[in-house]
Design a protein around this motif. Structure first.
Motif, PDB file in Angstrom:
ATOM      1  N   THR A 172       0.840  -1.197   0.000  1.00  0.00           N
ATOM      2  CA  THR A 172       0.000   0.000   0.000  1.00  0.00           C
ATOM      3  C   THR A 172       0.879   1.253   0.000  1.00  0.00           C
ATOM      4  O   THR A 172       2.096   1.173   0.170  1.00  0.00           O
ATOM      5  CB  THR A 172      -0.936   0.013   1.223  1.00  0.00           C
ATOM      6  OG1 THR A 172      -0.139   0.053   2.402  1.00  0.00           O
ATOM      7  CG2 THR A 172      -1.834  -1.207   1.250  1.00  0.00           C
ATOM      8  N   ASP A 173       0.262   2.389  -0.161  1.00  0.00           N
ATOM      9  CA  ASP A 173       0.990   3.659  -0.187  1.00  0.00           C
ATOM     10  C   ASP A 173       1.773   3.926   1.094  1.00  0.00           C
ATOM     11  O   ASP A 173       2.816   4.558   1.061  1.00  0.00           O
ATOM     12  CB  ASP A 173       0.025   4.831  -0.438  1.00  0.00           C
ATOM     13  CG  ASP A 173      -0.547   4.798  -1.847  1.00  0.00           C
ATOM     14  OD1 ASP A 173       0.087   4.175  -2.726  1.00  0.00           O
ATOM     15  OD2 ASP A 173      -1.633   5.380  -2.058  1.00  0.00           O
ATOM     16  N   ASP A 174       1.266   3.424   2.217  1.00  0.00           N
ATOM     17  CA  ASP A 174       1.986   3.647   3.481  1.00  0.00           C
ATOM     18  C   ASP A 174       3.015   2.558   3.762  1.00  0.00           C
ATOM     19  O   ASP A 174       3.611   2.523   4.835  1.00  0.00           O
ATOM     20  CB  ASP A 174       1.007   3.797   4.648  1.00  0.00           C
ATOM     21  CG  ASP A 174       0.230   2.522   4.935  1.00  0.00           C
ATOM     22  OD1 ASP A 174       0.407   1.505   4.237  1.00  0.00           O
ATOM     23  OD2 ASP A 174      -0.564   2.548   5.898  1.00  0.00           O
ATOM     24  N   GLY A 175       3.242   1.638   2.806  1.00  0.00           N
ATOM     25  CA  GLY A 175       4.285   0.630   2.935  1.00  0.00           C
ATOM     26  C   GLY A 175       3.874  -0.669   3.593  1.00  0.00           C
ATOM     27  O   GLY A 175       4.696  -1.565   3.760  1.00  0.00           O
ATOM     28  N   THR A 176       2.605  -0.798   3.952  1.00  0.00           N
ATOM     29  CA  THR A 176       2.160  -2.064   4.547  1.00  0.00           C
ATOM     30  C   THR A 176       1.801  -3.064   3.450  1.00  0.00           C
ATOM     31  O   THR A 176       1.478  -2.694   2.327  1.00  0.00           O
ATOM     32  CB  THR A 176       0.944  -1.851   5.478  1.00  0.00           C
ATOM     33  OG1 THR A 176      -0.114  -1.277   4.713  1.00  0.00           O
ATOM     34  CG2 THR A 176       1.285  -0.951   6.645  1.00  0.00           C
ATOM     35  N   ARG A 198      -0.625  -6.081   1.967  1.00  0.00           N
ATOM     36  CA  ARG A 198      -2.042  -6.430   2.046  1.00  0.00           C
ATOM     37  C   ARG A 198      -2.321  -7.550   1.063  1.00  0.00           C
ATOM     38  O   ARG A 198      -1.963  -7.456  -0.121  1.00  0.00           O
ATOM     39  CB  ARG A 198      -2.872  -5.202   1.696  1.00  0.00           C
ATOM     40  CG  ARG A 198      -4.355  -5.415   1.813  1.00  0.00           C
ATOM     41  CD  ARG A 198      -5.073  -4.136   1.539  1.00  0.00           C
ATOM     42  NE  ARG A 198      -5.123  -3.928   0.111  1.00  0.00           N
ATOM     43  CZ  ARG A 198      -6.166  -3.437  -0.546  1.00  0.00           C
ATOM     44  NH1 ARG A 198      -7.225  -3.066   0.105  1.00  0.00           N
ATOM     45  NH2 ARG A 198      -6.122  -3.296  -1.845  1.00  0.00           N
TER      46      ARG A 198
END
Length: 124
Positions: free
Chosen positions: A43-47, A49
Protein backbone atom coordinates in the motif's frame (compact mmCIF):
# COMPACT_ATOMS: atom_id res chain seq x y z
CA UNK A 1 9.35 -6.92 25.72
CA UNK A 2 6.85 -6.14 28.45
CA UNK A 3 3.24 -7.33 28.13
CA UNK A 4 2.08 -3.73 27.58
CA UNK A 5 4.46 -3.48 24.59
CA UNK A 6 2.86 -6.55 23.00
CA UNK A 7 -0.54 -4.87 22.99
CA UNK A 8 0.90 -1.88 21.11
CA UNK A 9 2.33 -3.96 18.27
CA UNK A 10 0.15 -4.00 15.17
CA UNK A 11 -1.55 -7.33 14.45
CA UNK A 12 -0.02 -9.43 11.71
CA UNK A 13 -1.25 -12.18 9.45
CA UNK A 14 0.99 -15.19 8.81
CA UNK A 15 0.04 -15.81 5.17
CA UNK A 16 1.96 -19.04 4.78
CA UNK A 17 0.56 -20.68 7.88
CA UNK A 18 -2.99 -19.36 7.52
CA UNK A 19 -3.55 -19.81 3.78
CA UNK A 20 -1.11 -21.88 1.73
CA UNK A 21 -2.25 -25.43 0.94
CA UNK A 22 -5.45 -25.03 2.92
CA UNK A 23 -8.62 -26.61 1.53
CA UNK A 24 -11.15 -24.28 -0.09
CA UNK A 25 -14.87 -24.74 0.54
CA UNK A 26 -17.42 -22.99 -1.61
CA UNK A 27 -20.67 -21.41 -0.36
CA UNK A 28 -22.31 -24.87 -0.40
CA UNK A 29 -19.43 -26.42 1.61
CA UNK A 30 -18.15 -28.29 -1.45
CA UNK A 31 -14.38 -28.78 -1.57
CA UNK A 32 -13.14 -26.82 -4.57
CA UNK A 33 -9.34 -26.83 -4.46
CA UNK A 34 -6.49 -25.65 -2.29
CA UNK A 35 -4.73 -22.33 -1.94
CA UNK A 36 -1.68 -22.54 -4.22
CA UNK A 37 -0.54 -18.93 -4.12
CA UNK A 38 -1.35 -15.55 -2.57
CA UNK A 39 -1.33 -12.15 -4.25
CA UNK A 40 0.05 -9.38 -2.04
CA UNK A 41 0.35 -5.66 -2.72
CA UNK A 42 2.25 -2.88 -1.00
CA UNK A 43 0.00 0.00 0.00
CA UNK A 44 0.99 3.66 -0.19
CA UNK A 45 1.99 3.65 3.48
CA UNK A 46 4.29 0.63 2.93
CA UNK A 47 2.16 -2.06 4.55
CA UNK A 48 1.50 -5.39 2.88
CA UNK A 49 -2.04 -6.43 2.05
CA UNK A 50 -3.34 -9.73 0.64
CA UNK A 51 -5.57 -9.02 -2.36
CA UNK A 52 -6.33 -12.47 -3.78
CA UNK A 53 -5.64 -16.18 -3.59
CA UNK A 54 -4.92 -18.53 -6.48
CA UNK A 55 -5.95 -22.12 -7.00
CA UNK A 56 -5.51 -24.54 -9.88
CA UNK A 57 -2.69 -26.47 -11.46
CA UNK A 58 -0.97 -23.43 -12.98
CA UNK A 59 -0.51 -21.79 -9.59
CA UNK A 60 0.61 -25.05 -7.99
CA UNK A 61 3.45 -25.48 -10.52
CA UNK A 62 5.31 -22.58 -8.94
CA UNK A 63 5.96 -24.87 -5.97
CA UNK A 64 7.61 -27.64 -8.00
CA UNK A 65 11.21 -27.95 -9.15
CA UNK A 66 11.68 -26.57 -12.70
CA UNK A 67 11.94 -29.91 -14.52
CA UNK A 68 8.91 -31.33 -12.72
CA UNK A 69 6.88 -28.17 -13.36
CA UNK A 70 7.55 -28.50 -17.10
CA UNK A 71 6.30 -32.10 -17.12
CA UNK A 72 3.24 -31.23 -15.00
CA UNK A 73 2.29 -28.38 -17.37
CA UNK A 74 2.21 -30.87 -20.25
CA UNK A 75 -0.23 -33.12 -18.38
CA UNK A 76 -2.44 -30.63 -16.54
CA UNK A 77 -2.13 -27.35 -18.43
CA UNK A 78 -1.27 -23.91 -17.07
CA UNK A 79 -4.66 -22.79 -15.77
CA UNK A 80 -5.01 -21.06 -12.43
CA UNK A 81 -7.91 -19.15 -10.99
CA UNK A 82 -7.62 -15.85 -9.12
CA UNK A 83 -10.11 -15.51 -6.28
CA UNK A 84 -10.40 -11.90 -5.03
CA UNK A 85 -9.90 -11.38 -1.29
CA UNK A 86 -13.52 -10.20 -0.70
CA UNK A 87 -14.66 -13.70 -1.77
CA UNK A 88 -13.14 -15.16 1.39
CA UNK A 89 -15.76 -15.51 4.11
CA UNK A 90 -13.91 -17.42 6.86
CA UNK A 91 -10.27 -18.41 7.38
CA UNK A 92 -9.86 -21.38 9.71
CA UNK A 93 -8.34 -24.82 9.11
CA UNK A 94 -10.24 -24.66 5.82
CA UNK A 95 -11.09 -21.52 3.89
CA UNK A 96 -14.77 -20.85 3.26
CA UNK A 97 -15.69 -18.84 0.17
CA UNK A 98 -18.77 -16.66 -0.28
CA UNK A 99 -19.70 -18.01 -3.76
CA UNK A 100 -20.20 -21.44 -5.28
CA UNK A 101 -17.35 -23.11 -7.13
CA UNK A 102 -19.33 -22.86 -10.37
CA UNK A 103 -19.81 -19.10 -9.94
CA UNK A 104 -16.06 -18.72 -9.37
CA UNK A 105 -15.17 -20.81 -12.42
CA UNK A 106 -13.55 -23.63 -10.46
CA UNK A 107 -14.07 -26.94 -12.18
CA UNK A 108 -13.58 -30.54 -10.98
CA UNK A 109 -10.51 -31.01 -13.21
CA UNK A 110 -8.71 -28.27 -11.26
CA UNK A 111 -9.49 -30.00 -7.99
CA UNK A 112 -8.26 -33.35 -9.31
CA UNK A 113 -5.05 -31.87 -10.73
CA UNK A 114 -4.26 -30.07 -7.47
CA UNK A 115 -4.52 -33.34 -5.53
CA UNK A 116 -2.15 -35.08 -7.99
CA UNK A 117 0.39 -32.27 -7.91
CA UNK A 118 0.52 -32.16 -4.10
CA UNK A 119 1.52 -35.85 -4.06
CA UNK A 120 4.43 -35.53 -6.53
CA UNK A 121 7.96 -35.83 -5.14
CA UNK A 122 9.55 -32.43 -4.62
CA UNK A 123 6.20 -30.60 -4.29
CA UNK A 124 6.07 -28.05 -1.48
Amino acid sequence: MKPADLRQRPPFFDVVRMLMDHQLLDADYVECGKVDDVEIEITDDGTLRATAIFTGPGAAFEHLPGWLAAIAKKFFGKRSKRIPWPEIAIIESRIKLRSTSEALGLDPADRSAARWISKLPGAR
